[in-house]
Every structure is written in C-alpha cells, then in structure tokens.
Design a protein around this motif. Sequence first.
Motif, PDB file in Angstrom:
ATOM      1  N   THR A 134       0.789  -1.032  -0.044  1.00 13.26           N
ATOM      2  CA  THR A 134      -0.046  -0.175   0.102  1.00 13.26           C
ATOM      3  C   THR A 134       0.688   1.531  -0.004  1.00 13.26           C
ATOM      4  O   THR A 134       0.634   2.299  -0.682  1.00 13.26           O
ATOM      5  N   THR A 135       1.677   1.116   0.858  1.00  9.36           N
ATOM      6  CA  THR A 135       2.880   2.482   0.897  1.00  9.36           C
ATOM      7  C   THR A 135       3.677   2.439  -0.322  1.00  9.36           C
ATOM      8  O   THR A 135       3.868   3.659  -0.893  1.00  9.36           O
ATOM      9  N   ALA A 136       4.063   1.394  -1.067  1.00  8.22           N
ATOM     10  CA  ALA A 136       5.046   1.220  -1.838  1.00  8.22           C
ATOM     11  C   ALA A 136       4.421   0.474  -3.162  1.00  8.22           C
ATOM     12  O   ALA A 136       5.087  -0.499  -3.084  1.00  8.22           O
ATOM     13  N   TRP A 228      14.637 -11.958   6.395  1.00  7.65           N
ATOM     14  CA  TRP A 228      15.744 -11.123   5.947  1.00  7.65           C
ATOM     15  C   TRP A 228      15.096 -10.126   4.672  1.00  7.65           C
ATOM     16  O   TRP A 228      15.079  -9.102   4.520  1.00  7.65           O
ATOM     17  N   ARG A 229      14.438 -10.919   3.681  1.00  5.52           N
ATOM     18  CA  ARG A 229      13.913 -10.334   2.533  1.00  5.52           C
ATOM     19  C   ARG A 229      12.735  -9.391   3.082  1.00  5.52           C
ATOM     20  O   ARG A 229      12.437  -8.533   2.489  1.00  5.52           O
ATOM     21  N   LEU A 230      11.906  -9.794   3.970  1.00  9.42           N
ATOM     22  CA  LEU A 230      10.991  -9.147   4.405  1.00  9.42           C
ATOM     23  C   LEU A 230      11.081  -7.945   5.172  1.00  9.42           C
ATOM     24  O   LEU A 230      10.550  -6.825   4.985  1.00  9.42           O
ATOM     25  N   HIS A 231      12.434  -7.845   6.032  1.00  7.36           N
ATOM     26  CA  HIS A 231      12.716  -6.783   6.360  1.00  7.36           C
ATOM     27  C   HIS A 231      13.232  -5.758   5.463  1.00  7.36           C
ATOM     28  O   HIS A 231      13.220  -4.607   5.742  1.00  7.36           O
ATOM     29  N   ALA A 237      10.221   0.114   1.697  1.00  7.15           N
ATOM     30  CA  ALA A 237       8.961   0.794   1.553  1.00  7.15           C
ATOM     31  C   ALA A 237       8.831   1.954   2.528  1.00  7.15           C
ATOM     32  O   ALA A 237       8.170   2.978   2.275  1.00  7.15           O
ATOM     33  N   LEU A 238       9.470   1.790   3.672  1.00  7.43           N
ATOM     34  CA  LEU A 238       9.047   2.756   4.904  1.00  7.43           C
ATOM     35  C   LEU A 238      10.061   3.382   5.275  1.00  7.43           C
ATOM     36  O   LEU A 238       9.709   4.474   6.079  1.00  7.43           O
ATOM     37  N   VAL A 244      19.143   4.385   3.348  1.00  7.27           N
ATOM     38  CA  VAL A 244      18.568   2.893   3.965  1.00  7.27           C
ATOM     39  C   VAL A 244      17.738   2.640   2.817  1.00  7.27           C
ATOM     40  O   VAL A 244      17.658   1.166   2.619  1.00  7.27           O
ATOM     41  N   ARG A 245      16.924   3.221   2.307  1.00 10.78           N
ATOM     42  CA  ARG A 245      15.793   2.566   1.335  1.00 10.78           C
ATOM     43  C   ARG A 245      16.635   2.180   0.139  1.00 10.78           C
ATOM     44  O   ARG A 245      16.154   1.209  -0.564  1.00 10.78           O
ATOM     45  N   ALA A 246      17.651   2.967  -0.261  1.00 10.98           N
ATOM     46  CA  ALA A 246      18.245   2.686  -1.566  1.00 10.98           C
ATOM     47  C   ALA A 246      19.186   1.497  -1.224  1.00 10.98           C
ATOM     48  O   ALA A 246      19.200   0.352  -2.301  1.00 10.98           O
ATOM     49  N   HIS A 247      19.791   1.150  -0.234  1.00  6.63           N
ATOM     50  CA  HIS A 247      20.417   0.033   0.132  1.00  6.63           C
ATOM     51  C   HIS A 247      19.343  -1.292   0.097  1.00  6.63           C
ATOM     52  O   HIS A 247      19.810  -2.249  -0.316  1.00  6.63           O
ATOM     53  N   ALA A 248      18.333  -1.108   0.875  1.00  2.00           N
ATOM     54  CA  ALA A 248      17.510  -2.217   1.013  1.00  2.00           C
ATOM     55  C   ALA A 248      17.022  -2.637  -0.456  1.00  2.00           C
ATOM     56  O   ALA A 248      16.700  -3.826  -0.737  1.00  2.00           O
ATOM     57  N   LEU A 249      16.536  -1.568  -1.285  1.00  2.00           N
ATOM     58  CA  LEU A 249      16.046  -1.981  -2.476  1.00  2.00           C
ATOM     59  C   LEU A 249      17.124  -2.512  -3.462  1.00  2.00           C
ATOM     60  O   LEU A 249      16.984  -3.782  -3.949  1.00  2.00           O
ATOM     61  N   SER A 250      18.318  -2.271  -3.347  1.00  2.00           N
ATOM     62  CA  SER A 250      19.415  -2.847  -4.123  1.00  2.00           C
ATOM     63  C   SER A 250      19.643  -4.292  -3.836  1.00  2.00           C
ATOM     64  O   SER A 250      19.944  -5.174  -4.612  1.00  2.00           O
ATOM     65  N   SER A 251      19.441  -4.438  -2.353  1.00  2.00           N
ATOM     66  CA  SER A 251      19.665  -5.937  -1.631  1.00  2.00           C
ATOM     67  C   SER A 251      18.576  -6.959  -2.161  1.00  2.00           C
ATOM     68  O   SER A 251      18.835  -7.759  -2.531  1.00  2.00           O
ATOM     69  N   LEU A 252      17.536  -6.178  -2.418  1.00  2.00           N
ATOM     70  CA  LEU A 252      16.206  -6.812  -2.836  1.00  2.00           C
ATOM     71  C   LEU A 252      16.682  -7.434  -4.376  1.00  2.00           C
ATOM     72  O   LEU A 252      16.400  -8.546  -4.552  1.00  2.00           O
TER      73      LEU A 252
END
Length: 260
Positions: A134-136, A228-231, A237-238, A244-252
């Motif tokens: 919903t957020t992203a 790990w993927r959920l976090h 997203a949040l 932090v958002r950029a690192h999480a997205l690149s890791s995913l």
Amino acid sequence: MAGIDGRVPDGATEITTGQVNRVWYIGGREAYVLKHYSDPARAANEAAALALLTHHRAPGPRLLDADVKGQPAWTAQSAVQAQPVPADQFLDDLAGPLAAVHAIGGTHFGRLAGAARHPTWRAYLHDRLNLYTTTAPDLATVAAALRRDLDRVNLDIEPRLLHHDLQPGHLVRTTGGLRFLLDWELAAFGDPISDRARLAVRLRLPSPQALPAHRVTPADRQRLDLYWRLHLLADAALATDPAVRAHALSSLLAHPDRAL
C-alpha cells in the motif's frame, strides 16, 4: 514513581539522538529517562514492552510511569548507567540478553500494544506485506514473490518477545558487566529468528547466513532468509532515510530469484 508527570523538569539534559522522539535524562536520587513520542502507538508499544521486561526482570530498562494518551504521549524509564557495546563485541555480548528476551512468551502475534493483534504469525506477516504494498505500490512484484514463499513455509510457532530493532547502540554494558537492551518501540511477539534477520539487515550483511549461529536447522535457515527479505522490503517501503531505502532496494533486487 512520585513526582513524574511527563513534563520536563528544570535541569533535565536532552539526550535525543536524531530520532523523531525527544528524550531527556533527569538526574537526582533516582535518575530516570523521560521520552516524548510523536506517535502514540509507539509509546503504547514501548510502555507495554517495558512493563513486560520489568515483570520478568529481563535485561532492559524498568518502566517507572507512562501516559500513552497524553499530549504528547510519554514514558519514564529507569536510567541505565552504561556505555554502548563496541561493534567488535556486539554479537558476542548480544547472545545472553537476547536469549533472556526470547524466553518470554506472548498471548498473540504482532505489536504488544497500539496495533492490531493477530492469531497467527503468518497473519501478522501478511498484514505487514499489505502495508508495504500500500505504501510502495512499485514494490508489489517483490511483495508478491515474498507472499508466495511465505505461504510455503511452516510457521507453526509459539509467540516469543522480539526486540525487532537490534542494532549497535541499542545494546549497552555497565561497568559491572551487565548488558541491557534499549529502545523497545518496535517490540513484537513472534518468531525469534525474525530478530536475527532484522539484525542482519541493520548490519548490512550480504546474507543473513553470515550471522554466527549454533544448532541451526534447514527450516531455521529457510525462515531466516524469508524474514531477511521481508525486513529489506520494509526498509525499501517505509524507511525515512534515503540511503537506507536505497540499500534495501538494491539488496532485494540483487536476489530477484532467491526462492525458498
């Protein structure tokens, strides 16, 4: 504790560390920490977590008083005279306090207070996925893959207390060698392996399997990877910090076909 009413007394020292909440150290015969919250739900959750820790004499601050409906919502916590554990000792020092926390059982899944309670861990995780999409909405494809994997994993577990925001700075050590975990706003009841997965994200490890572990079963590893993927998705997203958002997205995106 007599005299605590949520107002900042004269002589208080602000110790806010860049977060949205404001925190003060109040000295005296029985020093305490006063915390004002921008989100009442987080205040309610931390108050419930601190009350539980106090009841079980677990390694965290004691709850002295609180008003989660105040303007602003606030808690008063016992002051822990300690220093953050050095990064190179963090994982070793974390083991004991975390085991004590995970030994505390719960009556439901999800946040302790200030949010909906869930009858199963799977229902709570599905609810989180709904929030992220919903957020992203641009992350809906990633969330859909996680949802499919979530439904293939055995999540028949008993709810245990989770800190759910483990990171350097939240573990401190007194001069006498006692270890305490601080900052319980995101505490939840769920699977202890989720705490390890969130820690791997906070430490920016390339894989959650890089965390040291003993007697880990294949099923544990499967859940660790999923959480790990959920976090990571939660951060993508949040997170309010763009880095932090950029690192999480690149890791995913580095593991688009990481199937269970």
